[in-house]
Design a protein around this motif. Structure first.
Motif, PDB file in Angstrom:
ATOM      1  N   LEU A  70       0.833  -1.216   0.000  1.00 38.26           N
ATOM      2  CA  LEU A  70       0.000   0.000   0.000  1.00 38.26           C
ATOM      3  C   LEU A  70       0.864   1.261   0.000  1.00 38.26           C
ATOM      4  O   LEU A  70       0.603   2.209  -0.751  1.00 38.26           O
ATOM      5  N   PHE A  71       1.918   1.233   0.816  1.00 35.75           N
ATOM      6  CA  PHE A  71       2.797   2.389   0.929  1.00 35.75           C
ATOM      7  C   PHE A  71       3.493   2.676  -0.407  1.00 35.75           C
ATOM      8  O   PHE A  71       3.498   3.811  -0.899  1.00 35.75           O
TER       9      PHE A  71
ATOM     10  N   CYS B 179      -2.718  -5.052 -16.786  1.00 35.38           N
ATOM     11  CA  CYS B 179      -1.524  -5.181 -15.937  1.00 35.38           C
ATOM     12  C   CYS B 179      -1.783  -5.929 -14.630  1.00 35.38           C
ATOM     13  O   CYS B 179      -0.829  -6.240 -13.911  1.00 35.38           O
ATOM     14  N   PHE B 180      -3.038  -6.198 -14.319  1.00 34.78           N
ATOM     15  CA  PHE B 180      -3.343  -6.828 -13.028  1.00 34.78           C
ATOM     16  C   PHE B 180      -2.678  -8.202 -12.831  1.00 34.78           C
ATOM     17  O   PHE B 180      -2.104  -8.460 -11.770  1.00 34.78           O
TER      18      PHE B 180
ATOM     19  N   LYS C 167       0.888   5.778 -18.251  1.00 33.85           N
ATOM     20  CA  LYS C 167       0.579   6.771 -17.210  1.00 33.85           C
ATOM     21  C   LYS C 167      -0.831   6.556 -16.627  1.00 33.85           C
ATOM     22  O   LYS C 167      -1.160   7.114 -15.595  1.00 33.85           O
ATOM     23  N   HIS C 168      -1.639   5.735 -17.305  1.00 33.75           N
ATOM     24  CA  HIS C 168      -2.984   5.440 -16.783  1.00 33.75           C
ATOM     25  C   HIS C 168      -2.963   4.333 -15.729  1.00 33.75           C
ATOM     26  O   HIS C 168      -3.974   4.038 -15.109  1.00 33.75           O
ATOM     27  N   LEU C 169      -1.783   3.716 -15.558  1.00 31.53           N
ATOM     28  CA  LEU C 169      -1.669   2.670 -14.536  1.00 31.53           C
ATOM     29  C   LEU C 169      -1.890   3.270 -13.155  1.00 31.53           C
ATOM     30  O   LEU C 169      -1.451   4.384 -12.887  1.00 31.53           O
ATOM     31  N   SER C 170      -2.577   2.538 -12.301  1.00 28.75           N
ATOM     32  CA  SER C 170      -2.760   3.014 -10.934  1.00 28.75           C
ATOM     33  C   SER C 170      -2.504   1.853  -9.977  1.00 28.75           C
ATOM     34  O   SER C 170      -3.312   0.927  -9.892  1.00 28.75           O
ATOM     35  N   PHE C 171      -1.370   1.913  -9.292  1.00 29.42           N
ATOM     36  CA  PHE C 171      -1.004   0.820  -8.388  1.00 29.42           C
ATOM     37  C   PHE C 171      -1.965   0.739  -7.203  1.00 29.42           C
ATOM     38  O   PHE C 171      -2.151  -0.324  -6.629  1.00 29.42           O
ATOM     39  N   LEU C 172      -2.565   1.869  -6.843  1.00 26.31           N
ATOM     40  CA  LEU C 172      -3.484   1.870  -5.711  1.00 26.31           C
ATOM     41  C   LEU C 172      -4.756   1.067  -6.053  1.00 26.31           C
ATOM     42  O   LEU C 172      -5.254   0.298  -5.236  1.00 26.31           O
TER      43      LEU C 172
ATOM     44  N   GLU D 284       2.071   6.194  -7.175  1.00 21.94           N
ATOM     45  CA  GLU D 284       0.908   6.905  -7.721  1.00 21.94           C
ATOM     46  C   GLU D 284       1.193   8.401  -7.885  1.00 21.94           C
ATOM     47  O   GLU D 284       0.669   9.047  -8.775  1.00 21.94           O
ATOM     48  N   TYR D 285       2.022   8.945  -7.000  1.00 30.24           N
ATOM     49  CA  TYR D 285       2.266  10.389  -7.025  1.00 30.24           C
ATOM     50  C   TYR D 285       3.672  10.770  -7.481  1.00 30.24           C
ATOM     51  O   TYR D 285       4.024  11.939  -7.434  1.00 30.24           O
TER      52      TYR D 285
END
Lengths: 162, 254
Positions: free
Chosen positions: A11-12, A144-145, A30-35, A18-19
């Motif tokens: 999570l960290f 990517c999941f 850039k549309h990837l979101s690890f969160l 993400e930022y």
């Protein structure tokens, strides 16, 4: 205990990426979101504390974002309830269904966030509902999941053997 | 029963969060970002290291060019100093108000909030270093944005390509002015409400006009890429002068 530590680390680092890393990636990465990927990962592999992880992810996102405070926490909570009560029965151990689930979770979650943003226009007056953006985001994250989950399942296995 | 009560507690928690007054949410956010500042800076540096790897040959070449430019600028600066003194004397003779020189503050970019219609940067300098709300940020390429939130040791900068950004601009060749809006969709800024008889053309540069109390005059915003007819008016689509994906340092002026 090791599981909790590993999930906290996931999570960290998701939040940090993400930022920092992800917004400067070339398109379409850039549309990837690890969160969001972490949220989906927890929904598959963490049954006991899933609600808690989901809310932690939402709270972390709320702290970093500039929108109305609490929007992400509420969205992640609603999604977590949906995942536990409705989607859970539909999910089989099938890759295609997992990809579809990821796509819909990201799409629906971001749609809810954009709806909230429109609901509180004093925070972001230039609100616009961009379905194309939601589709792109859902599509890239669902592709990517599998990679993400394999990576962390391997890491979990490795940590348990150390 | 236990499950139901925990769900109710979580719903209440979410509702309280959504309705918290801004001064409390700001405090929570500031303490969170304060805690994450060091890892954010480390990760941003790491990402720049991987995404824009160092090429020593180009650095040597760039260094040579910068040295040449430095010599030219020093010469130009000494000339400009002479003109400035002359200008001050003439202004005092005419009784015009003296323009104050800018004081600057350098800040490193440590994070990006590019989510859901936003284009916001996290930078290292905060209130402790003298950063204030509405300070204007730029880099060697042009205008970056303005400071919208100031913490103890960090600040948030709204970029000019954020949909909420409005910058008073002026087209260089035709001297036509208007507000430059951040894009809702796409990557180009928009200067709206140009008259139909406007003779501006793609390739013209757009600078800040100095109208309003925030942005000083003469900072480059971007270059016009396209002129679009929108009913009674024309709209200029402007490519920002700054490459926001390679933004590492900004200079803030007050």
């Amino acid at each position: 205990m090791r599981g909790i530590v590993l999930r906290s680390i996931i999570l960290f680092f998701s939040l940090l990426c993400e930022y920092t890393l992800l917004p400067v990636f070339p398109s379409p990465l850039k549309h990837l979101s690890f969160l969001w990927l972490s949220f989906v990962f927890f929904s598959f592999y963490e049954t006991d504390l899933f609600l808690l992880w989901a809310i932690s992810a939402g709270l972390a996102r709320d702290i970093m974002s500039s929108g109305r405070f609490g929007i992400y926490t509420f969205t992640f909570f609603i999604l977590a309830c949906l995942s536990l009560n409705i989607f859970k029965g539909m999910i089989k151990d099938n890759l295609g269904i997992k990809l579809l689930y990821t796509f819909f979770t990201v799409f629906l979650g971001l749609l809810m966030v954009q709806f909230w943003e429109g609901f509180f226009p004093e925070v972001n007056p230039a609100y616009v509902l961009d379905i194309g953006y939601l589709m792109r985001k859902g599509f890239i994250n669902s592709i990517c999941f599998p990679l993400w989950s394999v990576l962390f399942l391997r890491m979990e296995k490795w940590i348990s053997t150390v | 029963m236990k499950k139901k009560s925990s769900l109710i507690i979580i719903i209440l928690f979410c509702l309280i969060l959504l309705n918290l007054p801004e001064k409390y949410t700001e405090k929570i956010r500031h303490s969170g970002i304060k805690f994450l500042r060091a890892p954010l800076a480390f990760f941003t540096n790491l990402s720049f290291f991987f995404l824009h790897p160092v090429d020593y040959r180009s650095i040597v070449q760039e260094n040579r060019l910068l040295n040449e430019e430095n010599i030219k600028l020093r010469l130009e600066n000494s000339q400009l100093n002479y003109f400035r003194q002359e200008n001050q004397q003439l202004r005092s003779i005419l009784g015009l108000k003296q323009q104050l020189p800018f004081s600057t503050l350098t800040a490193e970019v440590i994070g990006f909030d590019y989510s859901e219609n936003r284009r916001i940067l996290f930078v290292t300098s905060g209130g402790r270093e003298g950063m204030r709300k509405d300070m204007v940020c730029l880099n060697h390429q042009g205008l970056v944005g303005k400071v919208i939130e100031v913490g103890d040791n960090f600040s948030k900068v709204m970029c000019i390509n954020d949909p909420n950004s409005r910058v008073p601009g002026k087209i260089e060749d035709t001297q036509e002015g208007g507000l430059v809006y951040g894009p809702l969709k796409g990557k180009y800024l928009r200067m709206k409400f140009l008259p139909q008889e406007s003779k501006t053309h793609p390739g013209a540069r757009v600078f800040t006009s100095g109208w309003g109390s925030i942005y000083p005059k003469g900072i480059i915003i971007g270059i016009i890429r396209e002129i679009v007819n929108e009913g009674f008016y024309k709209t200029a689509l402007i490519k920002p002068a700054v490459d926001f994906s390679k933004l590492e340092t900004v200079i803030c002026i007050k």
